[in-house]
Write an enzyme that holds these catalytic residues in place. Structure first.
Site, short mmCIF file in Angstrom:
data_model
loop_
_atom_site.label_atom_id
_atom_site.label_comp_id
_atom_site.label_asym_id
_atom_site.label_seq_id
_atom_site.Cartn_x
_atom_site.Cartn_y
_atom_site.Cartn_z
N ASN A 65 0.86 -0.99 0.03
CA ASN A 65 0.16 0.18 -0.62
C ASN A 65 0.71 1.30 0.41
O ASN A 65 0.93 2.48 1.00
CB ASN A 65 -0.75 0.07 1.47
CG ASN A 65 -1.86 1.45 1.11
OD1 ASN A 65 -2.08 1.86 0.41
ND2 ASN A 65 -3.20 1.08 2.06
N GLU A 114 1.37 -3.03 -5.14
CA GLU A 114 0.91 -1.52 -4.79
C GLU A 114 1.68 -1.12 -4.19
O GLU A 114 2.05 -0.61 -3.63
CB GLU A 114 -0.16 -1.95 -4.09
CG GLU A 114 -1.33 -0.59 -4.19
CD GLU A 114 -2.61 -0.85 -3.04
OE1 GLU A 114 -3.70 0.36 -3.58
OE2 GLU A 114 -3.03 -1.98 -2.79
N ASP A 169 -1.47 -10.04 -4.47
CA ASP A 169 -2.61 -9.91 -3.99
C ASP A 169 -3.98 -10.32 -4.67
O ASP A 169 -3.86 -9.53 -5.74
CB ASP A 169 -2.84 -8.25 -4.02
CG ASP A 169 -3.90 -7.92 -3.22
OD1 ASP A 169 -5.41 -8.34 -2.66
OD2 ASP A 169 -4.24 -6.53 -3.44
N ASN A 191 -7.09 -10.36 -4.46
CA ASN A 191 -8.34 -9.26 -3.63
C ASN A 191 -9.57 -10.08 -3.89
O ASN A 191 -10.34 -9.44 -4.53
CB ASN A 191 -8.57 -8.43 -4.79
CG ASN A 191 -7.84 -7.01 -4.25
OD1 ASN A 191 -8.42 -6.35 -3.52
ND2 ASN A 191 -7.27 -6.29 -5.83
N HIS A 205 -2.37 -4.03 4.55
CA HIS A 205 -1.76 -5.99 4.28
C HIS A 205 -1.00 -6.15 5.19
O HIS A 205 -0.22 -5.37 5.87
CB HIS A 205 -1.79 -6.47 2.80
CG HIS A 205 -2.45 -5.72 2.38
ND1 HIS A 205 -3.01 -6.84 0.92
CD2 HIS A 205 -3.21 -4.91 1.42
CE1 HIS A 205 -4.22 -6.63 -0.15
NE2 HIS A 205 -4.29 -5.05 0.45
#
Length: 253
Positions: A9, A35, A148, A150, A245
């Site tokens: 992130n 990310e 990830d 999602n 995360h």
């Protein structure tokens, strides 16, 4: 060989929260991050080199958005950026690295939480990556797809599943894709070692979700079937707090 996947992130934010120090302590052989929200020139690859890691970065064209990177102790034999579809490649969604007869794919799957258009993009990506992996494993049967996704696969992978019906990340068609992906010849490496509930890799920043462990398990290492006998461990490092995360680990012989 220890492989860690971690949605940061924002890599610059994670660095400010202790990423370098954690990496020096944890010492994975390969770190796949998603990310990153940074361009290559905004990432201090010299610092990663000092820690013993080679850096491979696939950023999104849009500044401060998406992007993946891999940091590895060994130099790979091959590095390829992208899935071969401009719509996804401009968002920095995938890196492939070959180490001997092992291929590691690091992918940041689209989120569909911002509306119908992005949900359609997500579903299109799921179809595209299945084709990409199917084609690849004809010549490269030993594959780990880290990242990830999602998506929570089963009810055990999400808190209060009854309240999540109709929510992107737990839609029936998304969960069915994971089932079919596994049936195509992959292993959910974490569940190969741990069938217990309440094990998550992402928590909302809202309402103290992490403190209450109201999480989702959406980060995976999916290993191809030929690697089954080489899997030696898997874990979720929920105590590492640098992002919404946490890191997920797979170890292979």
């Amino acid at each position: 060989m220890k492989i860690i996947s971690f949605n940061l992130n924002g890599i610059r934010s994670a660095i400010n929260k202790g990423l370098y120090e954690w990496l020096e302590h944890e010492k994975p052989d390969v770190l796949c991050v998603q990310e990153i929200k940074a361009l290559p020139e905004q990432i201090d690859v010299i610092k990663f080199k000092e820690l013993g890691y080679n850096s491979y970065i696939h950023s999104a064209q849009k500044p401060g958005y998406s992007g993946v990177a891999v940091f590895s102790k060994s130099k790979p034999d091959l590095v390829k950026s992208g899935i071969g579809i401009p719509e996804f490649d401009k968002e920095g969604r995938l890196l492939r690295l070959d180490f001997g007869n092992l291929t590691i794919i690091n992918s940041y799957f689209p989120s569909g939480t911002t509306g119908d258009v992005r949900q359609e993009v997500k579903m299109a990506y799921l179809k595209a990556i299945q084709v990409f992996v199917d084609n690849l494993k004809r010549d490269r049967p030993n594959i780990i797809v880290s990242g990830d996704y999602n998506i929570c696969h089963k009810e055990i992978d999400i808190n209060n599943p009854k309240n999540k019906k109709g929510v992107s990340g737990f839609l029936p068609e998304e969960r069915e894709w994971v089932t079919k992906f596994l049936e195509s010849g992959f292993i959910d490496s974490f569940r190969a070692f741990d069938q217990s509930p309440n094990k998550y890799s992402w928590w909302s920043y809202r309402a103290g979700a992490r403190k209450k462990n109201l999480g989702w398990r959406i980060d995976y290492h999916m290993a191809s079937e030929p690697l089954r006998d080489k899997l030696s461990g898997a874990s979720i490092l929920s105590g590492v707090v640098m992002s919404d995360h946490c890191p997920v680990v797979v170890e292979i012989k």
